[in-house]
Design a protein around this motif. Structure first.
Motif, PDB file in Angstrom:
ATOM      1  N   ARG A  88      27.341 -10.811  -9.551  1.00  0.00           N
ATOM      2  CA  ARG A  88      26.488 -10.147  -8.569  1.00  0.00           C
ATOM      3  C   ARG A  88      25.368 -11.076  -8.134  1.00  0.00           C
ATOM      4  O   ARG A  88      24.254 -11.001  -8.639  1.00  0.00           O
ATOM      5  N   PRO A  89      25.670 -11.978  -7.211  1.00  0.00           N
ATOM      6  CA  PRO A  89      24.651 -12.942  -6.798  1.00  0.00           C
ATOM      7  C   PRO A  89      23.607 -12.326  -5.874  1.00  0.00           C
ATOM      8  O   PRO A  89      23.890 -11.989  -4.742  1.00  0.00           O
ATOM      9  N   THR A  90      22.401 -12.160  -6.373  1.00  0.00           N
ATOM     10  CA  THR A  90      21.311 -11.631  -5.545  1.00  0.00           C
ATOM     11  C   THR A  90      20.159 -12.611  -5.434  1.00  0.00           C
ATOM     12  O   THR A  90      19.233 -12.398  -4.668  1.00  0.00           O
ATOM     13  N   GLY A  91      20.233 -13.691  -6.220  1.00  0.00           N
ATOM     14  CA  GLY A  91      19.120 -14.629  -6.249  1.00  0.00           C
ATOM     15  C   GLY A  91      18.815 -15.253  -4.908  1.00  0.00           C
ATOM     16  O   GLY A  91      17.660 -15.456  -4.550  1.00  0.00           O
ATOM     17  N   GLY A  92      19.868 -15.602  -4.143  1.00  0.00           N
ATOM     18  CA  GLY A  92      19.659 -16.243  -2.855  1.00  0.00           C
ATOM     19  C   GLY A  92      18.920 -15.353  -1.888  1.00  0.00           C
ATOM     20  O   GLY A  92      18.002 -15.794  -1.192  1.00  0.00           O
ATOM     21  N   MET A  93      19.309 -14.101  -1.828  1.00  0.00           N
ATOM     22  CA  MET A  93      18.654 -13.162  -0.921  1.00  0.00           C
ATOM     23  C   MET A  93      17.199 -12.948  -1.335  1.00  0.00           C
ATOM     24  O   MET A  93      16.300 -12.899  -0.499  1.00  0.00           O
ATOM     25  N   THR A  94      16.974 -12.827  -2.623  1.00  0.00           N
ATOM     26  CA  THR A  94      15.613 -12.641  -3.124  1.00  0.00           C
ATOM     27  C   THR A  94      14.742 -13.843  -2.780  1.00  0.00           C
ATOM     28  O   THR A  94      13.614 -13.698  -2.295  1.00  0.00           O
ATOM     29  N   MET A  95      15.281 -15.042  -3.027  1.00  0.00           N
ATOM     30  CA  MET A  95      14.529 -16.257  -2.750  1.00  0.00           C
ATOM     31  C   MET A  95      14.213 -16.375  -1.263  1.00  0.00           C
ATOM     32  O   MET A  95      13.090 -16.713  -0.869  1.00  0.00           O
ATOM     33  N   LEU A  96      15.207 -16.084  -0.411  1.00  0.00           N
ATOM     34  CA  LEU A  96      14.997 -16.168   1.027  1.00  0.00           C
ATOM     35  C   LEU A  96      13.880 -15.238   1.472  1.00  0.00           C
ATOM     36  O   LEU A  96      12.989 -15.628   2.239  1.00  0.00           O
ATOM     37  N   MET A  97      13.921 -14.002   0.998  1.00  0.00           N
ATOM     38  CA  MET A  97      12.916 -13.035   1.419  1.00  0.00           C
ATOM     39  C   MET A  97      11.527 -13.400   0.906  1.00  0.00           C
ATOM     40  O   MET A  97      10.529 -13.254   1.618  1.00  0.00           O
ATOM     41  N   ARG A  98      11.461 -13.890  -0.315  1.00  0.00           N
ATOM     42  CA  ARG A  98      10.164 -14.305  -0.866  1.00  0.00           C
ATOM     43  C   ARG A  98       9.574 -15.433  -0.023  1.00  0.00           C
ATOM     44  O   ARG A  98       8.382 -15.439   0.286  1.00  0.00           O
ATOM     45  N   MET A  99      10.414 -16.412   0.338  1.00  0.00           N
ATOM     46  CA  MET A  99       9.949 -17.544   1.118  1.00  0.00           C
ATOM     47  C   MET A  99       9.526 -17.110   2.513  1.00  0.00           C
ATOM     48  O   MET A  99       8.525 -17.595   3.052  1.00  0.00           O
ATOM     49  N   GLN A 100      10.284 -16.196   3.116  1.00  0.00           N
ATOM     50  CA  GLN A 100       9.958 -15.729   4.455  1.00  0.00           C
ATOM     51  C   GLN A 100       8.616 -14.983   4.466  1.00  0.00           C
ATOM     52  O   GLN A 100       7.805 -15.154   5.374  1.00  0.00           O
ATOM     53  N   VAL A 101       8.413 -14.132   3.471  1.00  0.00           N
ATOM     54  CA  VAL A 101       7.142 -13.404   3.388  1.00  0.00           C
ATOM     55  C   VAL A 101       6.001 -14.378   3.130  1.00  0.00           C
ATOM     56  O   VAL A 101       4.934 -14.293   3.754  1.00  0.00           O
ATOM     57  N   ALA A 102       6.220 -15.335   2.221  1.00  0.00           N
ATOM     58  CA  ALA A 102       5.173 -16.306   1.895  1.00  0.00           C
ATOM     59  C   ALA A 102       4.796 -17.134   3.122  1.00  0.00           C
ATOM     60  O   ALA A 102       3.630 -17.498   3.307  1.00  0.00           O
ATOM     61  N   ALA A 103       5.784 -17.439   3.964  1.00  0.00           N
ATOM     62  CA  ALA A 103       5.544 -18.251   5.160  1.00  0.00           C
ATOM     63  C   ALA A 103       5.172 -17.392   6.366  1.00  0.00           C
ATOM     64  O   ALA A 103       5.113 -17.889   7.478  1.00  0.00           O
ATOM     65  N   HIS A 104       4.952 -16.095   6.115  1.00  0.00           N
ATOM     66  CA  HIS A 104       4.590 -15.149   7.171  1.00  0.00           C
ATOM     67  C   HIS A 104       5.694 -15.002   8.216  1.00  0.00           C
ATOM     68  O   HIS A 104       5.423 -14.668   9.372  1.00  0.00           O
ATOM     69  N   GLY A 105       6.937 -15.289   7.785  1.00  0.00           N
ATOM     70  CA  GLY A 105       8.063 -15.058   8.683  1.00  0.00           C
ATOM     71  C   GLY A 105       8.447 -13.591   8.709  1.00  0.00           C
ATOM     72  O   GLY A 105       8.888 -13.071   9.739  1.00  0.00           O
TER      73      GLY A 105
END
Length: 243
Positions: A88-105
């Motif tokens: 159940r790979p969820t790490g990529g989605m989590t990482m993407l969303m964290r980075m987007q929020v951090a970058a104000h995307g």
């Protein structure tokens, strides 16, 4: 100085880099069923030889897949060594969303609104599925009743409860998205906790969680949806949700 022609750009775009070729091959193996969750990838040397690329390209592709949560690597030798496909790979989605929020995307307010949409659907599905197994979700609630929990510990269990409800609804994509959404704004939630008001907030959240399970048990979809919307909105009240 010479300029590249449009045809050269097209040629470059149509030929992926070596590590991307490895990714594409592994993806095709997973889609075809040749590689299944829990199975191990061929070794670096074998993959490099089969694909006609260097071992450094294989290692780069494997690092990308591990960062995305698709692989779990084991060093050393023997039957347990190598890279294994994660079920159940969820790490990529989590990482993407964290980075987007951090970058104000992704504005935090948009993340919260998306939670409302997804979790309303989860509650509707659960209320209309009498056979839904809420055992794991209820276990999370029981754990949250422990009076000695810190706010951080409580919020971890809180997140697990919501994902467990999504799991029970049977939609793994929604469950993965919810895990990523929650993790992406976790730091905002923790920072927004009012320490003085936490005991009362904690009691309210426990009551609301039980109310969600109760609405599902009654098979009352509108009630379940109304309660989850009120719960999520109340949860973020006082926390800054705009970027």
């Amino acid at each position: 100085m010479t300029s590249e022609s449009p045809s050269s750009d097209l040629t470059t775009a149509s030929h992926p880099r070596a590590w991307e070729q490895v990714l594409n091959t592994v993806e095709a193996m997973m889609v075809s069923g040749e590689l299944l969750p829990g199975q191990r990838l061929p070794g670096e040397r074998t993959l490099a030889a089969d694909l006609g690329v260097g071992r450094s390209s294989v290692r780069e592709a494997l690092r990308v897949m591990e960062a995305l949560g698709l692989l779990k690597a084991q060093t050393g030798s023997g039957p347990n060594a190598g890279a294994m496909i994660v079920s159940r790979p969820t790490g990529g989605m989590t990482m993407l969303m964290r980075m987007q929020v951090a970058a104000h995307g992704f504005p935090v307010s948009d993340v919260v609104q998306t939670r409302l949409v997804l979790e309303s659907e989860v509650m509707r599905t659960l209320a209309q599925t009498p056979s839904a197994d809420l055992t794991t979700a209820v276990e999370m609630l029981d754990s949250m009743d422990e009076p000695t929990l810190t706010a951080d510990e409580f919020l971890v269990l809180d997140a697990q409860f919501h994902v467990a409800m999504a799991d029970a609804a049977g939609n793994q994509v929604i469950a993965a998205m919810m895990a990523g959404l929650r993790a992406s704004i976790e730091s905002y939630v923790v920072a927004g906790v009012d320490v003085a008001a936490w005991p009362g907030t904690c009691t309210r959240l426990r009551h609301e969680h039980r109310g969600l399970v109760d609405a599902v048990a009654k098979g009352d979809a509108p009630l379940a949806q109304n309660r989850i919307v009120a719960h999520i909105r109340g949860y973020y009240e006082g926390v800054r949700t705009d970027s």
